[in-house]
Design an enzyme around this catalytic site. Structure first.
Site, PDB file in Angstrom:
ATOM      1  N   LEU A   1       8.136  -3.757   5.207  1.00  0.00           N
ATOM      2  CA  LEU A   1       7.606  -2.860   4.189  1.00  0.00           C
ATOM      3  C   LEU A   1       7.777  -1.430   4.700  1.00  0.00           C
ATOM      4  CD1 LEU A   1       4.215  -4.595   3.228  1.00  0.00           C
ATOM      5  CD2 LEU A   1       6.370  -4.659   1.946  1.00  0.00           C
ATOM      6  N   ASP A   2       7.999  -0.484   3.772  1.00  0.00           N
ATOM      7  CA  ASP A   2       8.045   0.922   4.165  1.00  0.00           C
ATOM      8  C   ASP A   2       6.744   1.296   4.874  1.00  0.00           C
ATOM      9  OD1 ASP A   2      10.492   1.200   2.960  1.00  0.00           O
ATOM     10  OD2 ASP A   2       9.687   2.078   1.108  1.00  0.00           O
ATOM     11  N   MET A   3       6.816   2.292   5.746  1.00  0.00           N
ATOM     12  CA  MET A   3       5.632   2.703   6.486  1.00  0.00           C
ATOM     13  C   MET A   3       4.477   3.037   5.541  1.00  0.00           C
ATOM     14  SD  MET A   3       5.178   5.808   9.266  1.00  0.00           S
ATOM     15  CE  MET A   3       5.162   7.115   8.030  1.00  0.00           C
TER      16      MET A   3
ATOM     17  N   THR B   1       3.909   1.898   2.537  1.00  0.00           N
ATOM     18  CA  THR B   1       3.508   0.778   1.689  1.00  0.00           C
ATOM     19  C   THR B   1       2.579  -0.147   2.462  1.00  0.00           C
ATOM     20  OG1 THR B   1       5.645   0.858   0.557  1.00  0.00           O
ATOM     21  CG2 THR B   1       4.353  -1.142   0.278  1.00  0.00           C
TER      22      THR B   1
END
Length: 545
Positions: A387-389, A391
């Site tokens: 997951l993106d940082m 998110t």
């Protein structure tokens, strides 16, 4: 006057804001509002503009700039280019004209009647050759079938057998004669065509040589100041940047690492003028004005951070002696990783917003580093997905190679189900009211090479990206609660599909890359469903944001 005074009582900040991470303060907003009054209300194309609020001789005002070039005049003058290479009789335009002349020669050769005739002639020869050979091979096959049938009947005389052999040899030789005859024609036509194409290749090589030399010359003319008055050109700036970023790039020709148009964005123009003329930078903001482009996510009047590809190396040098205010989206508070499920093969965790999935620069904790610490028995590849940082939400991590391979296969076969919850901020009332209750978005994505990690819509080189969605609630304040069901897993897929005009035209709240800054990115992976790699039992996990 290039320095436009701001009238009013404002709190003068200590230090300048970070152009890569900011929300416009009241000074920047006052400057932007003043500048926008001078811009065309219905421009034919969009453009990035920027303001730099500064202090000069005890007065507060702003400088204005635009990225690239513009073809219209406004009442408020902009700062000049860092290096004006567009003088009609100057070095750049003179040598650019030489390259344009080569382009013209190449185009004329490609359009030449003889060149086109040769290409058509080769196609016709190849088609005729194939047709003749196919017919000859057909007769050869039919004759062989007759001979085989006759041989099967028996009672063949020596004379008849020799005749059949001669027939076979003749027909095979005929096929070779046809090939040779057409090959000779093809060779003559191909040689004539190659003579044309050799001239085109030579011109292309000449063009590349001149273009590379001109680009190198241009990069060496762009000099940038910092607050101390120190100066460096683009070649030295990028060389130092790449050496510091990755020692493996020490031997790379830095010209290939300098994007076209570097030094022509708003930010370096504004800072260069400020440092060269004794202005003290206080606050900076960049905004898009006009129609959205087809590929990048840019919306009218929205603010955007400086780009990484062109601006980061330059601004890192220019601001090296400037005190910046702290604009970090994520604070340095200790983030905890919640474990949802744990057994001998997998662990499912709830990642908080602000935590990396895998280690990055520095020693910041990540999902992988924490799990390695808490599960020393885990072996082999572990991170099946990320997951993106910014998110938050559910991640499954493999604790052994067999589990990793099995889960990777499930992702590849799209048998793993995921659901995300998000809050969107539609661009305008039309985007808000016209948003369908549910639907599917299919926009192919590719990295924006000049501004990583941003992604762009690319119908030619992009990878397929498909997202299903369902609107949960349209709030009275103009926000929209939504659920996403990604069918593919491209980088920033949900963020671009939300923000792009051909998607929902509604960036996710707090998306600093494609929307507007907030206290966090309002995107959460709340549901995860997959088959256990060992027990084969279907597992489901749900963690509300």
């Amino acid at each position: 006057m290039i320095f436009h005074l701001l009238h009013g009582n404002y709190d003068v900040p200590q230090g300048m804001n970070n152009p890569f991470d900011y929300a416009p303060d009241e000074l920047a907003l006052a400057a932007v509002n003043d500048l926008q009054k001078q811009l065309p209300t219905e421009p034919s194309e969009g453009k990035m503009y920027g303001v730099l609020v500064a202090e000069h001789n005890g007065q507060i005002g702003y400088l204005a700039a635009y990225s690239g070039q513009i073809t219209f005049n406004v009442q408020r003058p902009f700062v000049p280019a860092v290096f004006d290479y567009l003088q009609p009789d100057g070095y750049f335009k003179t040598h650019e004209a030489e390259i344009s002349d080569i382009n013209k020669q190449i185009a004329e050769l490609k359009k030449a009647e003889k060149y086109q005739q040769l290409k058509e002639e080769i196609k016709k020869i190849e088609a005729a050759r194939k047709a003749k050979i196919d017919i000859a091979k057909k007769y050869l096959k039919e004759a062989k079938e007759k001979r085989d049938k006759r041989r099967a009947e028996g009672n063949i005389s020596e004379e008849e057998s020799e005749a059949m052999t001669r027939e076979s040899q003749f027909m095979k030789a005929e096929v070779q004669r046809i090939k040779k005859a057409y090959n000779n024609k093809l060779e003559l036509a191909t040689q004539a065509l190659e003579d044309y194409e050799e001239r085109i290749v030579k011109l292309k090589l000449q063009r590349k040589s001149k273009s590379d030399a001109l680009q190198k010359w241009l990069f060496q003319q762009f000099y940038f100041l910092n607050a101390k008055g120190e100066s460096r050109n683009l070649v030295d700036i990028f060389k130092t940047y790449w050496k510091e970023e990755n020692s493996l790039l020490r031997n790379v020709d830095v010209r290939s690492a300098i994007p076209s148009g570097a030094g022509e964005c708003c930010e370096p123009k504004l800072l260069q003028y400020a440092f060269a003329n004794g202005y003290k930078p206080l606050s900076m903001a960049m905004f898009w004005w006009g129609p959205s482009p087809k590929t990048e996510v840019r919306h009218h009047k929205h603010f955007y951070p400086a780009c990484n590809g062109k601006c980061k190396p330059i601004l890192r040098w220019m601001l090296s002696a400037t005190t910046l205010r702290d604009n970090a989206v994520i604070s340095n508070k200790q983030l905890s990783l919640e474990t949802i499920y744990d057994d001998a093969d997998i662990v499912v965790v709830n990642k908080p917003s602000g935590m990396l999935s895998v280690p990055g620069k520095g020693n910041r904790p990540s999902v992988l580093s924490i799990i390695k610490s808490t599960h020393p028995e885990a072996t082999g590849p572990m991170m099946v997905h990320r997951l993106d940082m910014a998110t938050s939400g559910l991640i499954v991590v493999a604790k052994n190679e067999a589990a990793y391979i099995n889960l990777q296969k499930q992702f590849a076969e799209h048998s793993i189900r995921k659901r995300y919850k998000a809050i969107l901020c539609p661009i305008d009332n039309k985007a808000y009211h016209n948003m369908p209750a549910s639907g599917t978005i299919s926009l192919p994505l590719a990295p924006d090479q000049s501004d990583r990690p941003r992604q762009k819509v690319d119908y030619e080189q992009g990878k397929t990206a498909i997202t299903e969605y369902k609107v949960i609630k349209k709030r009275e304040n103009g926000e929209v609660e939504i659920e996403f069901y990604p069918l593919t897993g491209r980088t920033h897929q949900l963020r671009v599909h939300s923000a792009h005009p051909d998607g929902l035209n509604a960036p996710i709240k707090g998306d600093t890359l494609y929307g507007t800054k907030a206290d966090r990115l309002y995107l959460h992976a709340e549901y995860l469903e997959f088959t256990h790699p060992r027990t084969k039992k279907r597992l489901t996990f749900n963690v509300e944001c």
